[in-house]
Scaffold this motif. Structure first.
Motif, PDB file in Angstrom:
ATOM      1  N   THR A  89       0.832  -1.209   0.000  1.00  0.00           N
ATOM      2  CA  THR A  89       0.000   0.000   0.000  1.00  0.00           C
ATOM      3  C   THR A  89       0.863   1.253   0.000  1.00  0.00           C
ATOM      4  O   THR A  89       0.616   2.188  -0.758  1.00  0.00           O
ATOM      5  CB  THR A  89      -0.952   0.003   1.221  1.00  0.00           C
ATOM      6  N   SER A 107       0.717   8.556  -9.288  1.00  0.00           N
ATOM      7  CA  SER A 107       0.261   9.932  -9.471  1.00  0.00           C
ATOM      8  C   SER A 107      -0.059  10.102 -10.945  1.00  0.00           C
ATOM      9  O   SER A 107       0.258   9.237 -11.765  1.00  0.00           O
ATOM     10  CB  SER A 107       1.334  10.939  -9.026  1.00  0.00           C
ATOM     11  N   TRP A 109       1.060   3.985  -2.995  1.00  0.00           N
ATOM     12  CA  TRP A 109       0.772   5.387  -2.658  1.00  0.00           C
ATOM     13  C   TRP A 109       1.951   6.277  -3.027  1.00  0.00           C
ATOM     14  O   TRP A 109       1.787   7.361  -3.576  1.00  0.00           O
ATOM     15  CB  TRP A 109       0.462   5.511  -1.160  1.00  0.00           C
ATOM     16  N   GLN A 110       3.154   5.796  -2.771  1.00  0.00           N
ATOM     17  CA  GLN A 110       4.362   6.579  -3.025  1.00  0.00           C
ATOM     18  C   GLN A 110       4.631   6.780  -4.510  1.00  0.00           C
ATOM     19  O   GLN A 110       5.207   7.770  -4.907  1.00  0.00           O
ATOM     20  CB  GLN A 110       5.558   5.872  -2.363  1.00  0.00           C
TER      21      GLN A 110
END
Length: 185
Positions: free
Chosen positions: A53, A61, A57-58
């Motif tokens: 996760t 984008s 998330w990191q």
């Protein structure tokens, strides 16, 4: 005329050899592979990434999807460098503001560790940008090893809030190492 056993064996193996040569290996990656959600999920599932996760998330984008895998590695390393510099600044501030002499020394040592770790990440970036991908995982792993000693020093202390920031930095270094290592396997 009967076929010899050698000829029969060659003909029975031939279809398998054709399939192997035309089927791409699913584990091989190229720096020019376009980043997709599926590719991110596949990369984030690779060991030793321990938090899928966090990894997703990191790395996810709107900008990420426009990158190729080489660009993704560079982006991850840049985020890691920036966060490492933020942690370095925080360690230096803590070293100057604490009144506890033991904490002061620990924070000073951690600041030195962060300087070395950020330098290692900058080296990884140089390797990635010059397409020397085989050297990138080594540099990112070096940063991870360096900062692990700071983490160990802080773990023994109570009421130290910066330990979470170290864990995040460690995970970021790990992601950079794993992502870049797939380019050399």
């Amino acid at each position: 005329m009967a076929l010899s056993s050698v000829t029969r064996n060659v003909f029975s193996i031939l279809p398998l050899l054709v399939i192997i040569t035309i089927t791409p290996l699913s584990s091989s990656f190229s720096p020019t592979d376009k980043v997709t959600t599926e590719l991110l999920n596949q990369l984030c599932a690779k060991p030793p990434i321990d938090n899928i996760t966090f990894c997703i998330w990191q790395t996810s984008s709107a900008v990420t999807i426009a990158l190729d895998l080489g660009g993704l590695v560079d982006m991850v390393l840049e985020k890691t460098r920036v966060f490492g510099n933020m942690n370095l600044s925080a360690m230096k501030d803590l070293a100057t503001t604490t009144t506890d002499p033991y904490l002061k020394d620990t924070y000073k040592i951690c600041a030195i560790d962060y300087e070395l770790a950020v330098t290692a990440i900058e080296g990884a970036q140089v390797f990635a940008r010059s397409k020397s991908y085989e050297l990138v995982p080594q540099a990112a792993s070096k940063a991870l090893d360096i900062i692990s000693s700071c983490e160990a020093d802080l773990k023994d202390l109570k009421n130290v809030s910066n330990s979470i920031r170290n864990l995040v930095f460690e995970r970021m270094c790990n992601i950079g190492s794993v992502f870049s290592s797939v380019l050399t396997s």
